[in-house]
Design a protein around this motif. Structure first.
Motif, PDB file in Angstrom:
ATOM      1  N   SER A 108      -0.772 -13.092  -0.523  1.00  0.00           N
ATOM      2  CA  SER A 108       0.342 -11.911  -1.833  1.00  0.00           C
ATOM      3  C   SER A 108       0.400 -12.867  -3.134  1.00  0.00           C
ATOM      4  CB  SER A 108       0.986 -11.597  -0.340  1.00  0.00           C
ATOM      5  OG  SER A 108       2.201 -10.511  -0.900  1.00  0.00           O
ATOM      6  N   ASN A 109       2.311 -12.343  -3.262  1.00  0.00           N
ATOM      7  CA  ASN A 109       2.679 -12.852  -3.513  1.00  0.00           C
ATOM      8  C   ASN A 109       2.630 -14.841  -4.526  1.00  0.00           C
ATOM      9  OD1 ASN A 109       3.056 -11.050  -5.376  1.00  0.00           O
ATOM     10  ND2 ASN A 109       5.879 -10.647  -3.791  1.00  0.00           N
TER      11      ASN A 109
ATOM     12  N   ASP B 169       7.908 -16.134   0.752  1.00  0.00           N
ATOM     13  CA  ASP B 169       7.516 -15.118   0.580  1.00  0.00           C
ATOM     14  C   ASP B 169       8.200 -13.677   1.385  1.00  0.00           C
ATOM     15  OD1 ASP B 169       6.151 -15.512   2.959  1.00  0.00           O
ATOM     16  OD2 ASP B 169       4.194 -14.410   2.988  1.00  0.00           O
TER      17      ASP B 169
ATOM     18  N   HIS C 194       7.311 -10.287  -0.297  1.00  0.00           N
ATOM     19  CA  HIS C 194       6.269  -8.665  -0.902  1.00  0.00           C
ATOM     20  C   HIS C 194       6.989  -7.323  -0.741  1.00  0.00           C
ATOM     21  CE1 HIS C 194       7.276  -9.376   4.048  1.00  0.00           C
ATOM     22  NE2 HIS C 194       6.181  -8.455   3.979  1.00  0.00           N
TER      23      HIS C 194
ATOM     24  N   ARG D 240       1.700 -10.283  -6.871  1.00  0.00           N
ATOM     25  CA  ARG D 240       0.190  -9.891  -6.067  1.00  0.00           C
ATOM     26  C   ARG D 240      -0.406  -8.483  -7.068  1.00  0.00           C
ATOM     27  NH1 ARG D 240       3.881  -7.744  -2.453  1.00  0.00           N
ATOM     28  NH2 ARG D 240       4.008  -5.027  -2.875  1.00  0.00           N
TER      29      ARG D 240
ATOM     30  N   TYR E 125      -4.317  -6.191  -8.485  1.00  0.00           N
ATOM     31  CA  TYR E 125      -4.076  -4.837  -8.928  1.00  0.00           C
ATOM     32  C   TYR E 125      -4.944  -3.912  -9.307  1.00  0.00           C
ATOM     33  CZ  TYR E 125      -2.031  -0.157  -6.478  1.00  0.00           C
ATOM     34  OH  TYR E 125      -2.092   1.362  -5.979  1.00  0.00           O
TER      35      TYR E 125
ATOM     36  N   ASN F   2      -6.549  -6.015   2.754  1.00  0.00           N
ATOM     37  CA  ASN F   2      -5.695  -5.599   2.011  1.00  0.00           C
ATOM     38  C   ASN F   2      -5.417  -3.732   1.524  1.00  0.00           C
ATOM     39  OD1 ASN F   2      -4.451  -5.382  -0.453  1.00  0.00           O
ATOM     40  ND2 ASN F   2      -5.641  -6.893  -1.476  1.00  0.00           N
TER      41      ASN F   2
ATOM     42  N   ASN G 183      -3.455  -2.316   0.083  1.00  0.00           N
ATOM     43  CA  ASN G 183      -3.565  -2.365  -1.922  1.00  0.00           C
ATOM     44  C   ASN G 183      -5.497  -1.586  -2.293  1.00  0.00           C
ATOM     45  OD1 ASN G 183      -1.203  -2.842  -1.728  1.00  0.00           O
ATOM     46  ND2 ASN G 183      -1.222  -4.234  -3.420  1.00  0.00           N
TER      47      ASN G 183
ATOM     48  N   ASN H 132       4.716   0.510   1.157  1.00  0.00           N
ATOM     49  CA  ASN H 132       3.767   0.521   0.371  1.00  0.00           C
ATOM     50  C   ASN H 132       3.363   1.217  -0.719  1.00  0.00           C
ATOM     51  OD1 ASN H 132       3.324   2.804   1.353  1.00  0.00           O
ATOM     52  ND2 ASN H 132       2.172   1.751   3.526  1.00  0.00           N
TER      53      ASN H 132
ATOM     54  N   GLU I  69       3.037   0.171  -4.514  1.00  0.00           N
ATOM     55  CA  GLU I  69       2.069  -0.042  -5.182  1.00  0.00           C
ATOM     56  C   GLU I  69       1.147   1.667  -5.683  1.00  0.00           C
ATOM     57  OE1 GLU I  69       2.795  -4.044  -3.020  1.00  0.00           O
ATOM     58  OE2 GLU I  69       3.075  -1.875  -2.453  1.00  0.00           O
TER      59      GLU I  69
END
Length: 588
Positions: free
Chosen positions: A210-211, A263, A285, A345, A349, A441, A443, A459, A462
């Motif tokens: 992630s980040n 995170d 995150h 992150r 994306y 993932n 995303n 979620n 995103e």
């Protein structure tokens, strides 16, 4: 104050999660200064002020004030003590707030107990009227207390066996004192190199993702690994025990590092205080969902202690300045310390090349999605944490959903990673339904998703950038609001149709009643930057220290305000503090 130029009466006391709200009505004498602004300070029995109440709005002579009990303005809880509320004008005491006689009898209902540490500790806030006065001076008492022993301790039976080796092994992590000393020793050994060492650390996963992954990889791309030693620590310590070797390695890495990047919550930092010259960055995150976490749910099961890991953060990040206060509330820190860098992150994306590549891979992996519209069913978990996480699959009407899909739709089920049980898809529906819980993932899945079904998950943050519709299956929103709490009114802020039953969800799906117009407003409010540069902003602003001027000015303003408050002298004339005895006494 003795001249009574101002009278201040509290007309309302109410609570919003951890926030104490008060309405104070001001009455001015004929010769009073009605133009200079007023400040409201809480002042203890030593006549020191740990906090200034925040002015939310001012309507005529009515002032609406707010006080965050978990953050006095210096990232700590308002301390235990007995408090009065002084009204000041140009740093001069003008009035001691009184309580409206109409609400005196209801003051007991205004009190609040915040239980934490699994109910073994409580932070109690009570209101009362000081006696011996012709008026009704309002007083607030805060007490941080612990559970008391209600019975004699058990006497060991003389036949009980003693296992010295086992006892020493089980108490090794009495161990915490040992680890603290170990950390301090490692710090002394590595002090010269700490400023150029960065630790990316998670206590929630076995891998850096992630980040943390985005920022650390971007640092290497920029060649910053030549200037900094980059260390990593990835453990599932939040959900399970760790070996002695693992603990020693973590203490050494923490001691070597002048900057620690997290995170999520790191339980070991609830009891291990890092050195004051260690910079701690929280790259949580979650974008911005609804459910409360950390101090925003103080008083609920599983909330943090008054002193916790969150108290060690120097900075956090958010998607926009508009939502920074949601994160600062969670971490018990000041709003301006949460910087609107965006989520690192999401750099990958939002990259067009990456999106094209992953879209092609996904259609190869899930061929039945080709030429179809895809619904992604991706709710959050239920339960108190990772060990008890579950989802009530019996609420899903698989038959009804299958029929509603017709010839055009297929469904991917992506449960929260903490939910161990797979989705019980009936065999006869597997031509349209697929459990993709193992896909790493979520995303990536958004690229081929046409409709997201979720509930309180972050979620949506995103997914909203795909500018596609979403719906919310919130069958337990009342229970969830009570147990977890929401940052904001759920129905108003959800960027899509909210359904309480699965039948409602199916009906809205068939009729395409998504309330899609809410998505655009959600994106506008939650994103200051829609680009692939969030990792660079985190590196430049937080790691390298090049914070934008306007943000730094807000941080400096708060620091000056705190410093100024400490210079104010609220002592009555003719009195002095006796710090040895902890009292205020008359000057002889």
């Amino acid at each position: 104050m003795e001249e009574k130029k101002i009278q201040a009466v509290v007309r309302l006391i109410e609570w919003e999660r951890i926030f104490l709200h008060m309405d104070v009505e001001i009455t001015y004498a004929a010769d009073a200064d009605k133009n200079s602004p007023l400040d409201f300070y809480i002042v203890d029995d030593m006549y020191d002020s740990p906090a200034r109440m925040q002015l939310i709005r001012h309507e005529g002579n009515r002032y609406h004030l707010r006080l965050n009990m978990t953050n006095s303005g210096e990232n700590v809880c308002v301390p235990s003590g007995n408090y009065r509320i002084y009204v000041c004008q140009n740093d001069v005491k003008m009035a001691d707030c009184e309580i409206d006689p109409k609400i005196v009898r209801d003051m007991g209902n205004c009190s609040r107990n915040f239980f934490y540490n699994n109910g073994k500790k409580v932070y109690a806030v009570n209101f009362y009227v000081e006696e011996g006065s012709d008026t009704l001076p309002l007083r607030m008492q805060i007490l941080a207390a612990v559970q008391t022993v209600m019975q004699f301790p058990k006497t060991n039976h003389f036949r009980d066996k003693i296992h010295p080796i086992q006892d020493i092994k089980s108490t090794w992590l009495a161990k915490r004192n040992v680890l603290r000393k170990m950390y301090a020793g490692f710090v002394r050994l590595n002090r010269a190199k700490r400023n150029h060492t960065i630790l990316f650390m998670t206590e929630q996963n076995k891998v850096i993702a992630s980040n943390l992954k985005a920022v650390s990889e971007r640092m290497k791309e920029r060649g910053l690994d030549n200037d900094y030693q980059i260390l990593f620590s990835a453990r599932e310590a939040a959900a399970g025990s760790q070996s002695i070797k693992s603990w020693i390695q973590l203490m050494e890495k923490l001691a070597k590092s002048g900057t620690v990047v997290l995170d999520d919550h790191a339980p070991c930092l609830d009891w291990l205080q890092l050195t004051s010259d260690t910079k701690v960055l929280q790259l949580w995150h979650a974008g911005a969902g609804f459910k409360s976490s950390g101090y925003s749910r103080w008083g609920h099961q599983g909330c943090p202690d008054a002193v916790s890991c969150h108290r060690q953060y120097d900075y956090g990040i958010a998607g926009s300045k508009n939502i920074a206060h949601f994160f600062s509330e969670v971490w018990g820190m000041n709003d301006e310390l949460v910087l609107p860098t965006g989520m690192p992150r999401m750099d990958e994306y939002l990259n067009a090349g990456y999106r094209a590549k992953k879209t092609e891979e996904l259609y190869k992996k899930y061929e039945f999605c080709k030429g179809k519209k895809v619904m992604l069913f991706a709710p959050t978990y239920r339960g108190r944490g990772k060990k008890t996480a579950m989802y009530p699959y019996d609420l899903i009407d698989f038959k009804g959903l299958y029929e509603a899909c017709g010839k055009d739709w297929v469904v991917l089920f992506k449960m929260h990673p903490w939910v161990a049980d797979s989705v019980p898809i009936p065999e006869e529906y597997k031509d349209k339904f697929k459990d993709v819980g193992k896909y790493p993932n979520i995303n990536d899945l958004f690229y081929i998703t046409d409709l997201l079904i979720t509930d309180y998950s972050s979620n949506i943050f995103e997914y909203s950038l795909m500018k596609k519709p979403m719906m919310f299956f919130a069958f337990d929103k009342i229970q969830y609001a009570f147990s977890r709490g929401f940052h904001r009114p759920y129905e108003e802020s959800a960027p899509g149709k909210v359904c309480s039953t699965f039948d409602e969800l199916l009906k809205a799906f068939r009729e395409e009643d998504y309330e899609f117009e809410k998505v655009e407003e959600y994106v506008r409010y939650h994103f200051d930057h829609i680009d692939s540069n969030a990792s660079d902003r985190v590196i430049d602003w937080l790691i390298l220290g090049n914070i934008p001027k306007e943000i730094q000015e807000d941080i400096t303003r708060r620091e000056k305000d705190n410093a100024h408050r400490k210079t104010l002298d609220f002592l009555p004339e003719g009195y002095r503090r006796n710090h040895e005895l902890g009292i205020v006494e008359e000057v002889e």
